[in-house]
Design a protein around this motif. Structure first.
Motif, PDB file in Angstrom:
ATOM      1  N   GLY A   1     -10.414  -8.620  12.599  1.00  0.00           N
ATOM      2  CA  GLY A   1     -10.968  -7.473  12.282  1.00  0.00           C
ATOM      3  C   GLY A   1      -9.991  -6.107  12.447  1.00  0.00           C
ATOM      4  N   ALA A   2      -8.539  -6.626  12.640  1.00  0.00           N
ATOM      5  CA  ALA A   2      -7.591  -5.613  12.486  1.00  0.00           C
ATOM      6  C   ALA A   2      -7.060  -5.008  11.171  1.00  0.00           C
ATOM      7  CB  ALA A   2      -6.116  -6.140  13.161  1.00  0.00           C
ATOM      8  N   ASP A   3      -6.758  -3.674  11.097  1.00  0.00           N
ATOM      9  CA  ASP A   3      -6.044  -3.244   9.872  1.00  0.00           C
ATOM     10  C   ASP A   3      -4.626  -3.361  10.020  1.00  0.00           C
ATOM     11  OD1 ASP A   3      -5.024  -1.513   8.134  1.00  0.00           O
ATOM     12  OD2 ASP A   3      -6.255   0.488   9.049  1.00  0.00           O
ATOM     13  N   VAL A   4      -4.289  -4.349   9.007  1.00  0.00           N
ATOM     14  CA  VAL A   4      -2.956  -5.031   9.318  1.00  0.00           C
ATOM     15  C   VAL A   4      -1.937  -4.522   8.203  1.00  0.00           C
ATOM     16  CG1 VAL A   4      -1.729  -7.177   9.106  1.00  0.00           C
ATOM     17  CG2 VAL A   4      -3.826  -7.115  10.319  1.00  0.00           C
ATOM     18  N   THR A   5      -0.819  -4.068   8.545  1.00  0.00           N
ATOM     19  CA  THR A   5       0.466  -3.847   7.465  1.00  0.00           C
ATOM     20  C   THR A   5       1.299  -4.814   7.942  1.00  0.00           C
ATOM     21  OG1 THR A   5       0.045  -1.486   7.713  1.00  0.00           O
ATOM     22  CG2 THR A   5       2.082  -2.385   6.835  1.00  0.00           C
ATOM     23  N   LEU A   6       1.619  -5.644   6.644  1.00  0.00           N
ATOM     24  CA  LEU A   6       2.636  -6.719   6.845  1.00  0.00           C
ATOM     25  C   LEU A   6       4.167  -6.304   6.013  1.00  0.00           C
ATOM     26  CD1 LEU A   6       3.336  -9.826   7.477  1.00  0.00           C
ATOM     27  CD2 LEU A   6       2.060 -10.386   5.393  1.00  0.00           C
ATOM     28  N   ILE A   7       4.987  -6.237   6.850  1.00  0.00           N
ATOM     29  CA  ILE A   7       6.283  -5.819   6.117  1.00  0.00           C
ATOM     30  C   ILE A   7       7.133  -7.202   6.061  1.00  0.00           C
ATOM     31  CG2 ILE A   7       8.343  -4.458   6.086  1.00  0.00           C
ATOM     32  CD1 ILE A   7       6.722  -2.894   8.428  1.00  0.00           C
ATOM     33  N   ALA A   8       7.365  -7.529   4.565  1.00  0.00           N
ATOM     34  CA  ALA A   8       7.821  -8.836   4.372  1.00  0.00           C
ATOM     35  C   ALA A   8       9.152  -9.025   3.715  1.00  0.00           C
ATOM     36  CB  ALA A   8       6.530  -9.597   3.388  1.00  0.00           C
ATOM     37  N   ALA A   9      10.103  -9.532   4.490  1.00  0.00           N
ATOM     38  CA  ALA A   9      11.499  -9.631   4.089  1.00  0.00           C
ATOM     39  C   ALA A   9      11.770 -10.751   3.403  1.00  0.00           C
ATOM     40  CB  ALA A   9      12.284  -9.368   5.385  1.00  0.00           C
ATOM     41  N   ASN A  10      11.744 -10.734   2.159  1.00  0.00           N
ATOM     42  CA  ASN A  10      12.187 -11.825   1.466  1.00  0.00           C
ATOM     43  C   ASN A  10      11.248 -13.013   1.389  1.00  0.00           C
ATOM     44  OD1 ASN A  10      14.539 -10.428   0.228  1.00  0.00           O
ATOM     45  ND2 ASN A  10      14.990 -10.638   2.516  1.00  0.00           N
TER      46      ASN A  10
ATOM     47  N   PRO B   1       7.144  -5.361   0.725  1.00  0.00           N
ATOM     48  CA  PRO B   1       8.429  -6.123   0.528  1.00  0.00           C
ATOM     49  C   PRO B   1       9.545  -5.142   1.052  1.00  0.00           C
ATOM     50  CG  PRO B   1       7.545  -5.581  -1.644  1.00  0.00           C
ATOM     51  CD  PRO B   1       6.409  -4.999  -0.549  1.00  0.00           C
ATOM     52  N   VAL B   2      10.515  -5.858   1.592  1.00  0.00           N
ATOM     53  CA  VAL B   2      11.582  -5.235   1.894  1.00  0.00           C
ATOM     54  C   VAL B   2      12.625  -6.456   1.725  1.00  0.00           C
ATOM     55  CG1 VAL B   2      10.979  -3.518   3.347  1.00  0.00           C
ATOM     56  CG2 VAL B   2      11.610  -5.583   4.404  1.00  0.00           C
ATOM     57  N   THR B   3      13.922  -5.663   1.858  1.00  0.00           N
ATOM     58  CA  THR B   3      15.312  -6.739   1.244  1.00  0.00           C
ATOM     59  C   THR B   3      15.943  -6.851   2.728  1.00  0.00           C
ATOM     60  OG1 THR B   3      14.965  -6.552  -0.835  1.00  0.00           O
ATOM     61  CG2 THR B   3      17.048  -7.621  -0.350  1.00  0.00           C
ATOM     62  N   SER B   4      16.574  -5.820   2.955  1.00  0.00           N
ATOM     63  CA  SER B   4      17.606  -5.664   3.917  1.00  0.00           C
ATOM     64  C   SER B   4      17.173  -5.154   5.105  1.00  0.00           C
ATOM     65  CB  SER B   4      18.931  -4.757   3.688  1.00  0.00           C
ATOM     66  OG  SER B   4      18.102  -3.265   3.631  1.00  0.00           O
ATOM     67  N   ALA B   5      18.103  -5.538   6.472  1.00  0.00           N
ATOM     68  CA  ALA B   5      17.629  -4.920   7.671  1.00  0.00           C
ATOM     69  C   ALA B   5      17.418  -3.364   7.704  1.00  0.00           C
ATOM     70  CB  ALA B   5      18.803  -5.369   8.676  1.00  0.00           C
ATOM     71  N   ALA B   6      18.223  -2.529   7.084  1.00  0.00           N
ATOM     72  CA  ALA B   6      18.294  -1.236   7.017  1.00  0.00           C
ATOM     73  C   ALA B   6      16.863  -0.978   6.454  1.00  0.00           C
ATOM     74  CB  ALA B   6      19.494  -0.637   6.173  1.00  0.00           C
ATOM     75  N   GLU B   7      16.510  -1.389   5.461  1.00  0.00           N
ATOM     76  CA  GLU B   7      15.211  -1.263   4.550  1.00  0.00           C
ATOM     77  C   GLU B   7      14.000  -1.557   5.484  1.00  0.00           C
ATOM     78  OE1 GLU B   7      13.225  -2.342   0.512  1.00  0.00           O
ATOM     79  OE2 GLU B   7      15.473  -2.886   0.875  1.00  0.00           O
ATOM     80  N   LEU B   8      14.234  -2.686   6.204  1.00  0.00           N
ATOM     81  CA  LEU B   8      13.202  -3.325   7.546  1.00  0.00           C
ATOM     82  C   LEU B   8      12.887  -2.136   8.375  1.00  0.00           C
ATOM     83  CD1 LEU B   8      11.187  -5.339   8.344  1.00  0.00           C
ATOM     84  CD2 LEU B   8      13.032  -6.513   9.456  1.00  0.00           C
ATOM     85  N   ALA B   9      14.185  -1.693   8.944  1.00  0.00           N
ATOM     86  CA  ALA B   9      14.081  -0.739   9.978  1.00  0.00           C
ATOM     87  C   ALA B   9      13.585   0.461   9.585  1.00  0.00           C
ATOM     88  CB  ALA B   9      15.576  -0.566  10.373  1.00  0.00           C
ATOM     89  N   GLU B  10      13.743   1.064   8.462  1.00  0.00           N
ATOM     90  CA  GLU B  10      13.292   2.318   7.971  1.00  0.00           C
ATOM     91  C   GLU B  10      11.729   1.919   7.765  1.00  0.00           C
ATOM     92  OE1 GLU B  10      13.505   4.911   4.086  1.00  0.00           O
ATOM     93  OE2 GLU B  10      15.070   3.802   4.294  1.00  0.00           O
TER      94      GLU B  10
END
Ligand code: C5P
Length: 223
Positions: free
Chosen positions: A48-57, A70-79
């Protein structure tokens, strides 16, 4: 946990592995498949959760009903994590984040020169998980923060040390090596709690480990 015990909860999950550019065609990366993070997203959505999935590659199909970024680098993931953690009830950092990035990414492809190759200079990346904990009181009071760690030996004692260093609420310590974890559908882990608890999860599908994580997170919400 009941079928809908995460209803109305906002949950942010990072998955996969970051890539740090060396030049336009090369990167420093890791073997993370994203399967554990995706299993966490599917099971949280099913509860039942409202999920945001930040997916690196990650090259897996988007889970139904989940907001995938979708993200690529650690800096982009952090942001992206820092932006999305605001207003979330829980953040689970299942992604394998590069500890180091090339100090300067070259704008054109590095060529063989015939002489000695230039060394690649590295700079340490910020620890996203530790930063989430450090800024929690100010930016997201009461938020549950979960980390992952891979250990080959002394899983519980090494995990306990890491949990205390990072300051998160739960640390899922994967037993790795000897063909375990990377790219496989099974996982074996101990989930350590800041309250001193240790939950052993026997080798099994990544969904089972995911559901164990949500049982503990849900317990924190309801306790
Ligand atoms: O210290 P270690 O890399 O083993 O910790 C793993 C945990 O920390 C994972 O949850 C990972 O997502 C997170 N991490 C992070 N930022 C980094 C390195 C690791 O958030 N730069």
């Amino acid at each position: 946990g009941g079928a809908d015990d995460l209803a109305g909860r906002r949950i942010v999950i990072s998955a996969g592995g970051t890539r740090e550019a060396i030049d336009p065609v090369r990167f420093i990366g890791n073997h993370s498949s994203g399967k554990q993070g995706y299993a966490l997203a599917r099971t949280a959505a099913a509860r039942g959760a409202d999920v945001t999935l930040i997916a690196a590659n990650v090259s897996l199909p988007d889970p139904a009903g989940v907001d995938v970024i979708p993200v690529t680098s650690a800096a982009e993931l952090a942001e992206t994590v820092q932006e999305r953690r605001v207003g979330a009830d829980a953040v689970v950092m299942a992604a394998a984040v590069a500890d180091f990035r090339p100090s300067s990414s070259v704008g054109s492809k590095i060529k063989k020169s015939g002489g000695e190759p230039d060394p690649i200079e590295l700079t340490e990346n910020p620890d996203i998980l530790a930063d989430l904990v450090r800024t929690r009181a100010e930016r997201a009071p009461g938020q549950t923060i979960v980390g992952f760690a891979a250990e080959t030996d002394d899983v519980v004692s090494n995990g306990r040390t890491k949990l205390e260093r990072k300051g998160c609420d739960l640390l899922v310590v994967n037993q790795v090596g000897r063909g375990r974890a990377f790219g496989t559908d099974d996982n074996q882990a101990v989930i350590l709690g800041i309250d001193g608890s240790a939950t052993e999860v026997p080798r099994g599908p990544k969904e089972d480990l995911a559901d164990q994580v949500w049982d503990l997170v849900s317990g924190r919400f309801h306790g």
